[in-house]
Scaffold this motif. Sequence first.
Motif, PDB file in Angstrom:
ATOM      1  N   ALA A 287       1.322   8.240  -3.319  1.00  0.00           N
ATOM      2  CA  ALA A 287       2.756   8.000  -3.227  1.00  0.00           C
ATOM      3  C   ALA A 287       2.981   6.674  -2.525  1.00  0.00           C
ATOM      4  O   ALA A 287       2.121   6.181  -1.790  1.00  0.00           O
ATOM      5  N   GLY A 288       4.137   6.081  -2.750  1.00  0.00           N
ATOM      6  CA  GLY A 288       4.446   4.810  -2.112  1.00  0.00           C
ATOM      7  C   GLY A 288       5.091   3.865  -3.104  1.00  0.00           C
ATOM      8  O   GLY A 288       5.879   4.298  -3.960  1.00  0.00           O
ATOM      9  N   PRO A 289       4.750   2.598  -3.051  1.00  0.00           N
ATOM     10  CA  PRO A 289       5.410   1.593  -3.905  1.00  0.00           C
ATOM     11  C   PRO A 289       4.858   1.594  -5.329  1.00  0.00           C
ATOM     12  O   PRO A 289       4.204   0.638  -5.756  1.00  0.00           O
TER      13      PRO A 289
ATOM     14  N   TYR B 272       0.823  -1.198   0.000  1.00  0.00           N
ATOM     15  CA  TYR B 272       0.000   0.000   0.000  1.00  0.00           C
ATOM     16  C   TYR B 272       0.866   1.261   0.000  1.00  0.00           C
ATOM     17  O   TYR B 272       2.033   1.257   0.393  1.00  0.00           O
ATOM     18  N   GLY B 273       0.250   2.339  -0.485  1.00  0.00           N
ATOM     19  CA  GLY B 273       0.848   3.662  -0.420  1.00  0.00           C
ATOM     20  C   GLY B 273      -0.092   4.587   0.326  1.00  0.00           C
ATOM     21  O   GLY B 273      -0.996   4.145   1.043  1.00  0.00           O
TER      22      GLY B 273
ATOM     23  N   VAL C 110      -4.312   0.694  -1.103  1.00  0.00           N
ATOM     24  CA  VAL C 110      -3.876  -0.704  -1.105  1.00  0.00           C
ATOM     25  C   VAL C 110      -3.866  -1.232  -2.535  1.00  0.00           C
ATOM     26  O   VAL C 110      -4.882  -1.185  -3.243  1.00  0.00           O
ATOM     27  N   VAL C 111      -2.714  -1.757  -2.953  1.00  0.00           N
ATOM     28  CA  VAL C 111      -2.549  -2.271  -4.317  1.00  0.00           C
ATOM     29  C   VAL C 111      -3.036  -3.706  -4.373  1.00  0.00           C
ATOM     30  O   VAL C 111      -2.702  -4.524  -3.507  1.00  0.00           O
TER      31      VAL C 111
END
Length: 447
Positions: free
Chosen positions: A31-33, A17-18, A83-84
């Motif tokens: 932003a994040g992965p 998650y980002g 959440v991806v």
Amino acid sequence: MKALAEQIADLDAAEIYGRVTGVRGLMIEAAGPIHAMSVGARVTIEGGAGKPIPCEVVGFDGPHALLMPFGALEGVRRGCRAVVSVAGANVRPSIGWLGRVVNAMGEPIDGKGPLPQGPAPYPFRNTPPPAHSRQRVGAALDLGVRALNTFTTCCRGQRLGIFAGSGVGKSVLLSMLSMLARNVDAAVSVIGLVGERGREVQEFLQDDLGEAGLARSVVVVSTSDEPALMRRQAGYLTLAIAEYFRDEAKDVLVLMDSVTRFAMAQREIGLSAGEPPTAKGYTPTVFNELPRLLERAGPGAAGQGTITGIFTVLVDGDDHNEPISDAVRSILDGHIVMQRSIAERGRYPAINILKSVSRTMPRAADPNYLGVLTRARQVMATYADMEELIRLGAYRPGSSPDVDEAIRLHRPLEAFLGQAKDEASTIPQGYQQLEQILAAPAAATEK
């Protein structure tokens, strides 16, 4: 057991998650992965209201992923988790979907309980079959509409567009689609209502389609108030469901109303992602997505069935060369023109035969009646050329035998092209009626 194993394999192995960093209009920045994200990936925003909001990655801007939501943005704030989802965006249709109404996510909205899930996943954004592996279009398909069966004969696996300008009326288009769904000689109908008015959905299901038509159909609904992603996905889902039935060796009829609203949804997505507007504000991805959608219809590979596609196009300002009409017409295998002036004088369906073309003609037509069809078109063309003079009373009877014949046959041909909503007509019946009209003596047609 195999289906269960595939569903287990689709589960996310780890939670990635980002965080939401900003919201610009309909666009969410996260932003994040972003290395774990790709264009088309699914991300779920855990909103402040406690209701998760599914989103799709539509682009990137520096260190941020650009997301568009499938739902309303109420409750989203800076710092919400994004959440991806590792699982692909797909649906699992089955034969139990017949008679059901679903939304763009493939969820039931008809109050009849959960949908049975099929064994294999079908991606929403599937790729069209390779051209070299496809069969040729099949034999003539009986659409049940006399004007189409005779003058724009459609083959199994063909794709036709219904082009309608302003004033023809949505009710006319929907009634036309219901006639096709109820009368067509196909095993299954998949109907996609993209960007439809909410009040018209029940009217279409109950009054136009009816229980008999719905029993052999799957209806996908995305109303005009839903986000652009939902409206676009309704088009994708319509074809995904049709592909399942095609792979089951069934002849499928796809009816989509309308491709124009699918294109408008893609334009909205593209503009939000920063694409440059081109013709009439449509972005480049619109003209990339249209063939990817429409090419999914057609004949399948050996051992599979066919998808016959009929797509409506709302013509902007009666300009049949506007960007979407022009692009769709170049992709499809024929076009049917609905004309406002015909609708205004009460003839239904309001098809302009002289401007309508099926690219499988004359091969699709019965060769024994090709002469009858050619002569009928010539008669109608002669009347259309002289119509203004005839209505003004400036034409003098006896001046031209061809014009006299066109005047004599005008009313019988108009009656032939008209058809009630609940009336079905087969291809042989249409040919025989047309031949009788042209062969009738002058005394009979003048009555």
